[in-house]
Design a protein around this motif. Sequence first.
Motif, mmCIF file in Angstrom:
data_model
loop_
_atom_site.group_PDB
_atom_site.id
_atom_site.type_symbol
_atom_site.label_atom_id
_atom_site.label_comp_id
_atom_site.label_asym_id
_atom_site.label_seq_id
_atom_site.Cartn_x
_atom_site.Cartn_y
_atom_site.Cartn_z
ATOM 1 N N ILE A 1 -34.469 57.878 5.344
ATOM 2 C CA ILE A 1 -33.922 58.134 6.670
ATOM 3 C C ILE A 1 -32.440 57.767 6.681
ATOM 4 N N VAL A 2 -31.623 58.680 7.198
ATOM 5 C CA VAL A 2 -30.176 58.480 7.270
ATOM 6 C C VAL A 2 -29.739 58.652 8.713
ATOM 7 N N GLU A 3 -29.066 57.626 9.245
ATOM 8 C CA GLU A 3 -28.578 57.687 10.625
ATOM 9 C C GLU A 3 -27.079 57.962 10.636
ATOM 10 N N ILE A 4 -26.683 58.933 11.446
ATOM 11 C CA ILE A 4 -25.265 59.263 11.625
ATOM 12 C C ILE A 4 -24.747 58.519 12.851
ATOM 13 N N GLY A 5 -23.657 57.780 12.682
ATOM 14 C CA GLY A 5 -23.038 57.089 13.807
ATOM 15 C C GLY A 5 -23.909 56.026 14.428
ATOM 16 N N PRO A 6 -24.264 54.964 13.689
ATOM 17 C CA PRO A 6 -25.146 53.923 14.229
ATOM 18 C C PRO A 6 -24.527 53.120 15.365
ATOM 19 N N GLY A 7 -23.180 53.126 15.454
ATOM 20 C CA GLY A 7 -22.521 52.414 16.549
ATOM 21 C C GLY A 7 -22.848 50.940 16.533
ATOM 22 N N LEU B 1 -32.905 51.707 5.569
ATOM 23 C CA LEU B 1 -32.182 52.751 6.281
ATOM 24 C C LEU B 1 -30.781 52.893 5.687
ATOM 25 N N THR B 2 -30.283 54.128 5.654
ATOM 26 C CA THR B 2 -28.882 54.382 5.301
ATOM 27 C C THR B 2 -28.174 54.844 6.563
ATOM 28 N N VAL B 3 -26.981 54.303 6.824
ATOM 29 C CA VAL B 3 -26.214 54.724 7.993
ATOM 30 C C VAL B 3 -24.825 55.188 7.559
ATOM 31 N N ILE B 4 -24.300 56.180 8.282
ATOM 32 C CA ILE B 4 -22.954 56.695 8.041
ATOM 33 C C ILE B 4 -22.116 56.354 9.259
ATOM 34 N N ALA C 1 -28.520 41.742 7.391
ATOM 35 C CA ALA C 1 -28.997 40.404 7.035
ATOM 36 C C ALA C 1 -30.245 40.024 7.833
ATOM 37 N N GLU C 2 -30.369 40.539 9.056
ATOM 38 C CA GLU C 2 -31.437 40.101 9.949
ATOM 39 C C GLU C 2 -32.669 40.993 9.966
ATOM 40 N N SER C 3 -32.480 42.308 9.767
ATOM 41 C CA SER C 3 -33.567 43.239 10.088
ATOM 42 C C SER C 3 -34.159 44.008 8.912
ATOM 43 N N GLY C 4 -33.464 44.111 7.793
ATOM 44 C CA GLY C 4 -34.020 44.880 6.685
ATOM 45 C C GLY C 4 -32.936 45.367 5.750
ATOM 46 N N ALA C 5 -33.290 46.266 4.852
ATOM 47 C CA ALA C 5 -32.348 46.779 3.856
ATOM 48 C C ALA C 5 -31.537 47.924 4.447
ATOM 49 N N LEU C 6 -30.264 47.645 4.716
ATOM 50 C CA LEU C 6 -29.393 48.638 5.341
ATOM 51 C C LEU C 6 -28.260 48.995 4.388
ATOM 52 N N GLU C 7 -28.175 50.266 4.044
ATOM 53 C CA GLU C 7 -27.062 50.776 3.233
ATOM 54 C C GLU C 7 -26.045 51.411 4.178
ATOM 55 N N VAL C 8 -24.800 50.953 4.126
ATOM 56 C CA VAL C 8 -23.759 51.463 5.027
ATOM 57 C C VAL C 8 -22.774 52.325 4.240
ATOM 58 N N LEU D 1 -26.586 62.418 -1.141
ATOM 59 C CA LEU D 1 -27.101 61.250 -0.436
ATOM 60 C C LEU D 1 -28.635 61.245 -0.401
ATOM 61 N N ALA D 2 -29.245 62.420 -0.447
ATOM 62 C CA ALA D 2 -30.713 62.513 -0.412
ATOM 63 C C ALA D 2 -31.346 61.981 -1.699
ATOM 64 N N ARG D 3 -30.580 61.953 -2.782
ATOM 65 C CA ARG D 3 -31.035 61.403 -4.071
ATOM 66 C C ARG D 3 -32.324 62.034 -4.560
ATOM 67 N N GLY D 4 -32.328 63.350 -4.529
ATOM 68 C CA GLY D 4 -33.457 64.076 -5.101
ATOM 69 C C GLY D 4 -34.649 64.240 -4.180
ATOM 70 N N SER D 5 -34.600 63.650 -2.993
ATOM 71 C CA SER D 5 -35.703 63.814 -2.039
ATOM 72 C C SER D 5 -35.209 64.636 -0.852
ATOM 73 N N ARG D 6 -36.061 64.822 0.134
ATOM 74 C CA ARG D 6 -35.645 65.502 1.369
ATOM 75 C C ARG D 6 -35.572 64.438 2.457
ATOM 76 N N MET D 7 -34.362 64.148 2.897
ATOM 77 C CA MET D 7 -34.175 63.054 3.844
ATOM 78 C C MET D 7 -34.355 63.532 5.283
ATOM 79 N N ARG D 8 -34.461 62.538 6.166
ATOM 80 C CA ARG D 8 -34.551 62.803 7.596
ATOM 81 C C ARG D 8 -33.269 62.274 8.240
#
Length: 268
Positions: A36-42, A57-60, A75-82, A95-102
Amino acid sequence: MSDHHAKKQLGQHFLHDAAIIDRIVRAIDPRPGERIVEIGPGQGALTIPLLRRHGALTVIEFDRDLLPGLARIDAESGALEVVNADVLTVDFTQLARGSRMRLVGNLPYNISSPILFHALDHAGAIADMHFMLQKEVVDRMAAEPGSKVYGRLSVMLQAFAQVTPLFDVPPGAFRPPPKVDSAVVRVVPRAPGSIGVHDARLFAEVVKAAFSQRRKTLRNALAPLADADTLRACGVDPGARAEDVAVPRFVALGNALAQRRSGTMTRG
């Protein structure tokens, strides 16, 4: 992250309504193993519940001022790639790394259409998209022929994806409140074999020309590209206006012109 002030030039409006956030997460319904990739997490209104539910989660995010707050979420909620980047420069396929992302996100309203088209350029790497957008844009995305808001965006998106409006969101759900209503939409790219567009660039050219002057008949609007006989052969009334022509007819017309061009090139 509440000390960050929304930047008008970036089209920032931060979602804060807990009931709306929960409804979005339930609509996405993340499952184990999905990318799952989130655009603009704010400020992380959607990021935190998604992380708690999904674990990774990955965020852009373009705004550097928001990065420290996102690091605290990590640090608080889980593995977040920014990914600190302009989303329009991000290679979604890579960014999908060979899979189909959401893809998910509350998109900046000032660049929402370019983001949608950028995502569709990488449709093979995307399973689905759940976006918050200006309601007016969602209405245009899902409009049917004959509607006053059926236009270029409707045809271009519906040719390559299934568009489903889910629910409306009032201005009060954001800080600061935008001056328009918003809506959440689900966009699912069509399987490559079901799209049927032979030449995407020419198809886009036809659709753009058809809607460039909405009051013109297609006989006049498309005169540089197709004559009346070609329009009729594709099931298109030359006397009709673009807003009355269904997506499959635009696809048929684009394909007929692509076939004619390839035939001319072959003979040449």
